[in-house]
Motif scaffolding. Sequence first.
Motif, PDB file in Angstrom:
ATOM      1  N   ARG A  40       0.858  -1.177   0.000  1.00 25.93           N
ATOM      2  CA  ARG A  40       0.000   0.000   0.000  1.00 25.93           C
ATOM      3  C   ARG A  40       0.903   1.239   0.000  1.00 25.93           C
ATOM      4  O   ARG A  40       2.114   1.138   0.239  1.00 25.93           O
ATOM      5  CB  ARG A  40      -0.892  -0.006   1.238  1.00 25.93           C
ATOM      6  CG  ARG A  40      -0.091   0.038   2.534  1.00 25.93           C
ATOM      7  CD  ARG A  40      -0.914  -0.284   3.754  1.00 25.93           C
ATOM      8  NE  ARG A  40      -1.962   0.686   3.974  1.00 25.93           N
ATOM      9  CZ  ARG A  40      -2.727   0.710   5.064  1.00 25.93           C
ATOM     10  NH1 ARG A  40      -2.562  -0.214   6.009  1.00 25.93           N
ATOM     11  NH2 ARG A  40      -3.655   1.608   5.223  1.00 25.93           N
ATOM     12  N   PRO A  41       0.378   2.449  -0.254  1.00 29.67           N
ATOM     13  CA  PRO A  41       1.226   3.649  -0.224  1.00 29.67           C
ATOM     14  C   PRO A  41       1.985   3.778   1.097  1.00 29.67           C
ATOM     15  O   PRO A  41       1.426   3.579   2.183  1.00 29.67           O
ATOM     16  CB  PRO A  41       0.227   4.788  -0.415  1.00 29.67           C
ATOM     17  CG  PRO A  41      -0.878   4.183  -1.218  1.00 29.67           C
ATOM     18  CD  PRO A  41      -0.999   2.770  -0.699  1.00 29.67           C
ATOM     19  N   LEU A  42       3.258   4.090   0.991  1.00 26.95           N
ATOM     20  CA  LEU A  42       4.116   4.171   2.168  1.00 26.95           C
ATOM     21  C   LEU A  42       3.817   5.432   2.970  1.00 26.95           C
ATOM     22  O   LEU A  42       3.665   6.529   2.422  1.00 26.95           O
ATOM     23  CB  LEU A  42       5.585   4.193   1.741  1.00 26.95           C
ATOM     24  CG  LEU A  42       6.087   2.975   0.972  1.00 26.95           C
ATOM     25  CD1 LEU A  42       7.515   3.219   0.496  1.00 26.95           C
ATOM     26  CD2 LEU A  42       6.022   1.724   1.846  1.00 26.95           C
ATOM     27  N   SER A  43       3.769   5.271   4.284  1.00 25.58           N
ATOM     28  CA  SER A  43       3.612   6.427   5.158  1.00 25.58           C
ATOM     29  C   SER A  43       4.891   7.245   5.153  1.00 25.58           C
ATOM     30  O   SER A  43       5.989   6.691   5.259  1.00 25.58           O
ATOM     31  CB  SER A  43       3.308   5.977   6.588  1.00 25.58           C
ATOM     32  OG  SER A  43       3.469   7.059   7.496  1.00 25.58           O
ATOM     33  N   PRO A  44       4.801   8.574   5.039  1.00 26.26           N
ATOM     34  CA  PRO A  44       6.021   9.379   5.143  1.00 26.26           C
ATOM     35  C   PRO A  44       6.683   9.262   6.509  1.00 26.26           C
ATOM     36  O   PRO A  44       7.867   9.570   6.650  1.00 26.26           O
ATOM     37  CB  PRO A  44       5.524  10.810   4.873  1.00 26.26           C
ATOM     38  CG  PRO A  44       4.058  10.761   5.095  1.00 26.26           C
ATOM     39  CD  PRO A  44       3.611   9.385   4.772  1.00 26.26           C
ATOM     40  N   ALA A  45       5.937   8.779   7.507  1.00 30.70           N
ATOM     41  CA  ALA A  45       6.484   8.547   8.844  1.00 30.70           C
ATOM     42  C   ALA A  45       6.802   7.075   9.056  1.00 30.70           C
ATOM     43  O   ALA A  45       6.814   6.601  10.195  1.00 30.70           O
ATOM     44  CB  ALA A  45       5.506   9.035   9.910  1.00 30.70           C
ATOM     45  N   LEU A  46       7.056   6.342   7.955  1.00 34.01           N
ATOM     46  CA  LEU A  46       7.355   4.908   8.063  1.00 34.01           C
ATOM     47  C   LEU A  46       8.410   4.641   9.129  1.00 34.01           C
ATOM     48  O   LEU A  46       8.241   3.765   9.975  1.00 34.01           O
ATOM     49  CB  LEU A  46       7.844   4.381   6.709  1.00 34.01           C
ATOM     50  CG  LEU A  46       8.444   2.969   6.718  1.00 34.01           C
ATOM     51  CD1 LEU A  46       7.388   1.929   7.051  1.00 34.01           C
ATOM     52  CD2 LEU A  46       9.116   2.657   5.374  1.00 34.01           C
ATOM     53  N   ALA A  47       9.515   5.368   9.091  1.00 38.18           N
ATOM     54  CA  ALA A  47      10.590   5.190  10.072  1.00 38.18           C
ATOM     55  C   ALA A  47      10.375   6.169  11.209  1.00 38.18           C
ATOM     56  O   ALA A  47      10.744   7.343  11.119  1.00 38.18           O
ATOM     57  CB  ALA A  47      11.950   5.409   9.415  1.00 38.18           C
TER      58      ALA A  47
END
Length: 507
Positions: A40-47
């Motif tokens: 799914r689209p990656l969260s910009p806050a993934l890390a």
Amino acid sequence: MHSLCLVLNLLPLALPALASAAQPQHVLHIPPTPPPHASRPLSPALASLSVDPAFWAEFWGNATHPNLFSMRLLRNIAQRTTAPPIIRPGGVTQDSSRFLASAGAPERTTDPATGAIYRTTYGPDFYRSFGNFPEGTRVTVPLNFGNDSVEVARAQAAGAVRWVEGWAERVWAFELGNEAGNYKATQRNLSTWGPAAYVAEWKNWTSTINAVLPPPLRTRWWAGSDGITPAAVTVALQTEDLLARGIDDQTPPIVREFSQHMYAYSACKPASAALATVPNIHNHTDITAFVGLLAPKVAAARGNGSDLVVGEFNSVSCSGKENVTDIFGQALWVIDTTLYAASLNVSRVHLHQGATLVSQSNSQINVPGANGTPGFSTYNLWYPVDSPLRGRRRANPSYVSQLFLAETVGKSGTSRLVELSPPEGVSPDLFAAYAVYDGGAPVRIAVINWQTFNSTMGEAGVRATSLGLDISGLVQKKKATLKRLTAPGSDEKNADYVRWAVLVLYL
């Protein structure tokens, strides 16, 4: 310098071979369009990040005097995406914490004989300090579940509403307890404590606490916050089991995200610490096998209309292990683990930061600092203040992993990720690659060569670790930027010798 990890920014696709014609090359196959199993689209806050509440003041400062060093490092990450990391003040010490309106920033109370932290007390300044983070930063609110007093937890939640400026936007979620499946007999009756008891108590407490929360916050709960594998003396609070027992059957549902923790290795006891070695950790197959345990939990959470996050993780629990988690190789582990989790549709991971907690084990290999000072964990991205045990405040080699990950995710908000198969003839243990798609085409490729070398290895040994990749099938008439994450060796401890920068611009 030698490349161990790289990102290819394809605009949209243009790279000749990554090696000279004289070097043996392996063909890396990249689907030209996102395959059906793309994330799914990656969260910009993934890390994102997790910091134990007892050490909050060292990492972030207080309401009036923020730790400018830590904030600068955090802004470096935030500038590379459209949203800063989400900060989780969580860990063992949240389950012995309390809010007092007369108190200030978090303060530790320790046992003078052992150095164990048995109380963390904070007041309004703790919540006010949330406003020091880069604009747009969201924070979870830690609630004490371990002391078995709903009044304590309710006071913490009410304090957040009273003292967090702009709480409607800044408060991401409330977290009730940390690893309740790992509670001691002094915290719960272990003869009856398990998923059913946890669900019943969690629902009762969240209902009580929601009564003091404004309506927008009543559906922002984390559930679970436990490990993905149980220790020999604990129970396992797993997302799929909690859902089966009706943890989110309220109307409306209140669980925003389910949280699971993961540490592949441990320094809590000498026997487990002996397994936490560089060869064991620097292995892509082992990483995927362990992180793959999250797959059924992701499916269960998404089936509930929720998300699955890794609320706390790192490579070696109980504060890490010297010469293993304080080296450049740790950066590669963080990158590979995070990207593989994202490929499984884990929406976000929170890399844990903190210091030695003596209460975790009476035989752990790590010790606290002298005279009650923090014995900062060797897996930390940075040491936030000078300390007797760790020396000057400084970034560690693993910090650069967060810059790498932020640039891999990008700023579009629509990027999707796919793990790539290793080229023919390349060991799956020693190679990892991920393609990032946007607009229906691959725009970035992240590659990790796990066939690493150390700083004492001779030139012939270094050359033997090289890997040539041929992706000439993607060449078009546009440009691509090659960036390499480099260090003198995987055992490098000095972040000054770690580089993450553009190497070549192909036209």
